[in-house]
Write a protein that holds these residues in place. Sequence first.
Motif, PDB file in Angstrom:
ATOM      1  N   GLY A   6      39.515  42.917  48.275  1.00  0.00           N
ATOM      2  CA  GLY A   6      38.335  42.173  47.844  1.00  0.00           C
ATOM      3  C   GLY A   6      37.475  42.960  46.877  1.00  0.00           C
ATOM      4  O   GLY A   6      36.896  42.384  45.937  1.00  0.00           O
ATOM      5  N   LYS A   7      37.366  44.279  47.077  1.00  0.00           N
ATOM      6  CA  LYS A   7      36.565  45.105  46.169  1.00  0.00           C
ATOM      7  C   LYS A   7      37.161  45.119  44.762  1.00  0.00           C
ATOM      8  O   LYS A   7      36.450  45.321  43.788  1.00  0.00           O
ATOM      9  CB  LYS A   7      36.479  46.538  46.704  1.00  0.00           C
ATOM     10  CG  LYS A   7      35.619  46.704  47.944  1.00  0.00           C
ATOM     11  CD  LYS A   7      35.508  48.165  48.314  1.00  0.00           C
ATOM     12  CE  LYS A   7      34.590  48.358  49.523  1.00  0.00           C
ATOM     13  NZ  LYS A   7      34.450  49.782  49.891  1.00  0.00           N
ATOM     14  N   TYR A   8      38.453  44.969  44.699  1.00  0.00           N
ATOM     15  CA  TYR A   8      39.151  45.012  43.408  1.00  0.00           C
ATOM     16  C   TYR A   8      39.586  43.613  42.972  1.00  0.00           C
ATOM     17  O   TYR A   8      40.532  43.472  42.196  1.00  0.00           O
ATOM     18  CB  TYR A   8      40.392  45.906  43.508  1.00  0.00           C
ATOM     19  CG  TYR A   8      40.097  47.356  43.757  1.00  0.00           C
ATOM     20  CD1 TYR A   8      39.998  48.262  42.706  1.00  0.00           C
ATOM     21  CD2 TYR A   8      39.924  47.840  45.046  1.00  0.00           C
ATOM     22  CE1 TYR A   8      39.751  49.601  42.940  1.00  0.00           C
ATOM     23  CE2 TYR A   8      39.671  49.174  45.293  1.00  0.00           C
ATOM     24  CZ  TYR A   8      39.585  50.053  44.238  1.00  0.00           C
ATOM     25  OH  TYR A   8      39.334  51.384  44.475  1.00  0.00           O
ATOM     26  N   ALA A   9      38.898  42.597  43.479  1.00  0.00           N
ATOM     27  CA  ALA A   9      39.350  41.227  43.257  1.00  0.00           C
ATOM     28  C   ALA A   9      39.458  40.889  41.778  1.00  0.00           C
ATOM     29  O   ALA A   9      40.493  40.397  41.310  1.00  0.00           O
ATOM     30  CB  ALA A   9      38.406  40.247  43.959  1.00  0.00           C
ATOM     31  N   THR A  10      38.391  41.155  41.018  1.00  0.00           N
ATOM     32  CA  THR A  10      38.416  40.818  39.589  1.00  0.00           C
ATOM     33  C   THR A  10      39.490  41.604  38.870  1.00  0.00           C
ATOM     34  O   THR A  10      40.242  41.058  38.048  1.00  0.00           O
ATOM     35  CB  THR A  10      37.037  41.096  38.951  1.00  0.00           C
ATOM     36  OG1 THR A  10      36.041  40.337  39.627  1.00  0.00           O
ATOM     37  CG2 THR A  10      37.040  40.712  37.477  1.00  0.00           C
ATOM     38  N   PHE A  11      39.580  42.899  39.179  1.00  0.00           N
ATOM     39  CA  PHE A  11      40.581  43.744  38.523  1.00  0.00           C
ATOM     40  C   PHE A  11      41.994  43.267  38.846  1.00  0.00           C
ATOM     41  O   PHE A  11      42.847  43.175  37.958  1.00  0.00           O
ATOM     42  CB  PHE A  11      40.399  45.198  38.969  1.00  0.00           C
ATOM     43  CG  PHE A  11      41.355  46.155  38.337  1.00  0.00           C
ATOM     44  CD1 PHE A  11      41.219  46.539  37.005  1.00  0.00           C
ATOM     45  CD2 PHE A  11      42.419  46.668  39.058  1.00  0.00           C
ATOM     46  CE1 PHE A  11      42.113  47.412  36.416  1.00  0.00           C
ATOM     47  CE2 PHE A  11      43.315  47.548  38.481  1.00  0.00           C
ATOM     48  CZ  PHE A  11      43.159  47.931  37.157  1.00  0.00           C
ATOM     49  N   THR A  12      42.239  42.951  40.119  1.00  0.00           N
ATOM     50  CA  THR A  12      43.562  42.476  40.531  1.00  0.00           C
ATOM     51  C   THR A  12      43.923  41.170  39.840  1.00  0.00           C
ATOM     52  O   THR A  12      45.041  41.004  39.327  1.00  0.00           O
ATOM     53  CB  THR A  12      43.611  42.293  42.058  1.00  0.00           C
ATOM     54  OG1 THR A  12      43.280  43.527  42.694  1.00  0.00           O
ATOM     55  CG2 THR A  12      44.984  41.842  42.508  1.00  0.00           C
ATOM     56  N   VAL A  13      42.973  40.240  39.837  1.00  0.00           N
ATOM     57  CA  VAL A  13      43.220  38.951  39.178  1.00  0.00           C
ATOM     58  C   VAL A  13      43.463  39.158  37.689  1.00  0.00           C
ATOM     59  O   VAL A  13      44.344  38.514  37.095  1.00  0.00           O
ATOM     60  CB  VAL A  13      42.030  37.993  39.407  1.00  0.00           C
ATOM     61  CG1 VAL A  13      42.164  36.757  38.530  1.00  0.00           C
ATOM     62  CG2 VAL A  13      41.950  37.599  40.874  1.00  0.00           C
ATOM     63  N   ASP A  14      42.701  40.076  37.075  1.00  0.00           N
ATOM     64  CA  ASP A  14      42.892  40.357  35.645  1.00  0.00           C
ATOM     65  C   ASP A  14      44.313  40.815  35.342  1.00  0.00           C
ATOM     66  O   ASP A  14      44.935  40.363  34.371  1.00  0.00           O
ATOM     67  CB  ASP A  14      41.903  41.432  35.181  1.00  0.00           C
ATOM     68  CG  ASP A  14      40.497  40.888  34.984  1.00  0.00           C
ATOM     69  OD1 ASP A  14      40.319  39.665  35.135  1.00  0.00           O
ATOM     70  OD2 ASP A  14      39.595  41.686  34.668  1.00  0.00           O
ATOM     71  N   ILE A  15      44.827  41.729  36.163  1.00  0.00           N
ATOM     72  CA  ILE A  15      46.189  42.241  35.943  1.00  0.00           C
ATOM     73  C   ILE A  15      47.204  41.117  36.091  1.00  0.00           C
ATOM     74  O   ILE A  15      48.114  40.956  35.257  1.00  0.00           O
ATOM     75  CB  ILE A  15      46.510  43.390  36.924  1.00  0.00           C
ATOM     76  CG1 ILE A  15      45.563  44.577  36.704  1.00  0.00           C
ATOM     77  CG2 ILE A  15      47.973  43.817  36.768  1.00  0.00           C
ATOM     78  CD1 ILE A  15      45.672  45.218  35.338  1.00  0.00           C
ATOM     79  N   TYR A  16      47.058  40.317  37.137  1.00  0.00           N
ATOM     80  CA  TYR A  16      48.023  39.232  37.371  1.00  0.00           C
ATOM     81  C   TYR A  16      47.924  38.158  36.284  1.00  0.00           C
ATOM     82  O   TYR A  16      48.953  37.639  35.821  1.00  0.00           O
ATOM     83  CB  TYR A  16      47.817  38.627  38.760  1.00  0.00           C
ATOM     84  CG  TYR A  16      48.649  39.306  39.821  1.00  0.00           C
ATOM     85  CD1 TYR A  16      49.792  38.722  40.325  1.00  0.00           C
ATOM     86  CD2 TYR A  16      48.289  40.564  40.292  1.00  0.00           C
ATOM     87  CE1 TYR A  16      50.570  39.359  41.295  1.00  0.00           C
ATOM     88  CE2 TYR A  16      49.040  41.222  41.258  1.00  0.00           C
ATOM     89  CZ  TYR A  16      50.188  40.606  41.751  1.00  0.00           C
ATOM     90  OH  TYR A  16      50.959  41.242  42.694  1.00  0.00           O
ATOM     91  N   VAL A  17      46.704  37.840  35.871  1.00  0.00           N
ATOM     92  CA  VAL A  17      46.543  36.836  34.814  1.00  0.00           C
ATOM     93  C   VAL A  17      47.085  37.368  33.494  1.00  0.00           C
ATOM     94  O   VAL A  17      47.791  36.654  32.757  1.00  0.00           O
ATOM     95  CB  VAL A  17      45.062  36.437  34.666  1.00  0.00           C
ATOM     96  CG1 VAL A  17      44.850  35.607  33.402  1.00  0.00           C
ATOM     97  CG2 VAL A  17      44.606  35.645  35.881  1.00  0.00           C
ATOM     98  N   GLY A  18      46.790  38.624  33.172  1.00  0.00           N
ATOM     99  CA  GLY A  18      47.294  39.211  31.932  1.00  0.00           C
ATOM    100  C   GLY A  18      48.810  39.235  31.880  1.00  0.00           C
ATOM    101  O   GLY A  18      49.425  38.858  30.880  1.00  0.00           O
ATOM    102  N   CYS A  19      49.422  39.659  32.989  1.00  0.00           N
ATOM    103  CA  CYS A  19      50.886  39.690  33.044  1.00  0.00           C
ATOM    104  C   CYS A  19      51.465  38.274  32.979  1.00  0.00           C
ATOM    105  O   CYS A  19      52.485  38.045  32.319  1.00  0.00           O
ATOM    106  CB  CYS A  19      51.346  40.385  34.324  1.00  0.00           C
ATOM    107  SG  CYS A  19      51.076  42.171  34.345  1.00  0.00           S
ATOM    108  N   ALA A  20      50.803  37.333  33.656  1.00  0.00           N
ATOM    109  CA  ALA A  20      51.288  35.947  33.639  1.00  0.00           C
ATOM    110  C   ALA A  20      51.199  35.352  32.241  1.00  0.00           C
ATOM    111  O   ALA A  20      52.099  34.593  31.823  1.00  0.00           O
ATOM    112  CB  ALA A  20      50.491  35.103  34.627  1.00  0.00           C
ATOM    113  N   LEU A  21      50.134  35.669  31.503  1.00  0.00           N
ATOM    114  CA  LEU A  21      50.006  35.158  30.133  1.00  0.00           C
ATOM    115  C   LEU A  21      51.132  35.667  29.244  1.00  0.00           C
ATOM    116  O   LEU A  21      51.666  34.930  28.409  1.00  0.00           O
ATOM    117  CB  LEU A  21      48.644  35.558  29.552  1.00  0.00           C
ATOM    118  CG  LEU A  21      47.429  34.797  30.074  1.00  0.00           C
ATOM    119  CD1 LEU A  21      46.153  35.399  29.508  1.00  0.00           C
ATOM    120  CD2 LEU A  21      47.529  33.313  29.713  1.00  0.00           C
ATOM    121  N   VAL A  22      51.484  36.935  29.425  1.00  0.00           N
ATOM    122  CA  VAL A  22      52.581  37.506  28.636  1.00  0.00           C
ATOM    123  C   VAL A  22      53.914  36.940  29.100  1.00  0.00           C
ATOM    124  O   VAL A  22      54.756  36.519  28.287  1.00  0.00           O
ATOM    125  CB  VAL A  22      52.572  39.041  28.738  1.00  0.00           C
ATOM    126  CG1 VAL A  22      53.814  39.633  28.066  1.00  0.00           C
ATOM    127  CG2 VAL A  22      51.315  39.617  28.092  1.00  0.00           C
TER     128      VAL A  22
END
Length: 452
Positions: free
Chosen positions: A233-249
Amino acid sequence: MSTSSAPSASSTSPTKTPKSSRIPKVPFWAQILAGLALGVLLGWVAKSNDLGWLTSTLQHIGDLFVQLLKLAVAPLVFFAILVSITNLRQVNNAARLATRTLLWFMATSLIAVAIGLAIGLLTHPGAGTGLTPKDGKLPEHAGSWIDFLTGIVPTDVITPFTELNVLQIVFMAAVAGIAALQLGEKAEPVLRLSRSVLELLQKALWWVIRLAPIGTVGLIGNAIATYGWNLIGKYATFTVDIYVGCALVLFGVYPLLLATVAKANPLQFFRGAWPAIQLAFVSRSSVGTMPVTQQVTQRLGVPREYASFAVPFGSTTKMDGCASIYPAIAAIFIAQIFDVHLAVGDYILIAFVSVIGSAATAGLTGATVMLTLTLSTLGLPLEGVGLLMAIDPILDMMRTATNVAGQSVCTLLVAAREGILDRDAYNSAQSISLNAAAAADAEEKVSVPAAA
């Protein structure tokens, strides 16, 4: 006038098909999903009830699976690179193919890092986390450009294998491969031995790969039991960012390139390449997934001679997830935690490091070396690496899946542009299980002459 004879008893009586007593095989993807679900469940049970023995068991299972993968990495990388370089002599315009492969690796890495930077600037992943600089700690091993450049050349031929320095192993294999090309027929006995050793290693690695569902239980379960959902939960934004970035690619950039550059149906790519992508997600190792990646790339119509060069090369140098998206977002995250302002020049440096220094990731689990290389180039505190170590296993799954997909896509793009892609094979490619892929791999090795 002839009369037709009466139908025989055998033609009129229905044929009884004996019922098979064999247990139906569970598809590999279903085994992986079951492993993920069981791992999450066991990890939650261990965390909720403070079951130290269960956490320890899950850790040992996951560690053993990764250890088995790493066991084959050093010799596999050496012989795969050596053989792949010598295989280029079987391909027309080998130098041009190698150059274009490298250029596509760099171009897609640049696109990936740009997406990572854009996501980081839009979402501010370090804001509101509750983390402070004191939560960080220095990494055990830090990367720098001096270490990176001087560390390519080994001091001896044994240490790179014992310390698993993949970058140095790649260097030695490349030198040996180029030397073998220059020697010609004189090097053929060594090359025959190298091909045999490579096939032996790949066969052993297939056995390890089939243990991936069990390894998944341990890896995911230990991550949940050790860190829990509160840390995530503390890293929620960071985790979502990585997954969204990888998914976009993975699901945006790659399909777009396949459709526009290769004039190929992106859905067919995912249908054919899915076994490698899902294994990469679980194993978190590009090198460990390499035999599957090469097999699915060939099934998608890339000639074996070129695939046997491009895939091993990409498995050690092509890391859009670990070396582009991740360090870009991580640098912004750490800069915000430590209240460091990044200028335009810093973002250009991030892109430069991602494109040029991606070989530092070396196809192994984790991207710590690449992150420390980026942070040291920017002058950001290396203690920031310690902030991300706990969450790294969760992030590394999606990063590695993106890495492996990018390795296949670039190989397909080059093959299509050079006119050597078998489009009939591409359009008819179907997703297969690991057992079927292993069987097909064995059949091809029997049918292909040793010099191929």
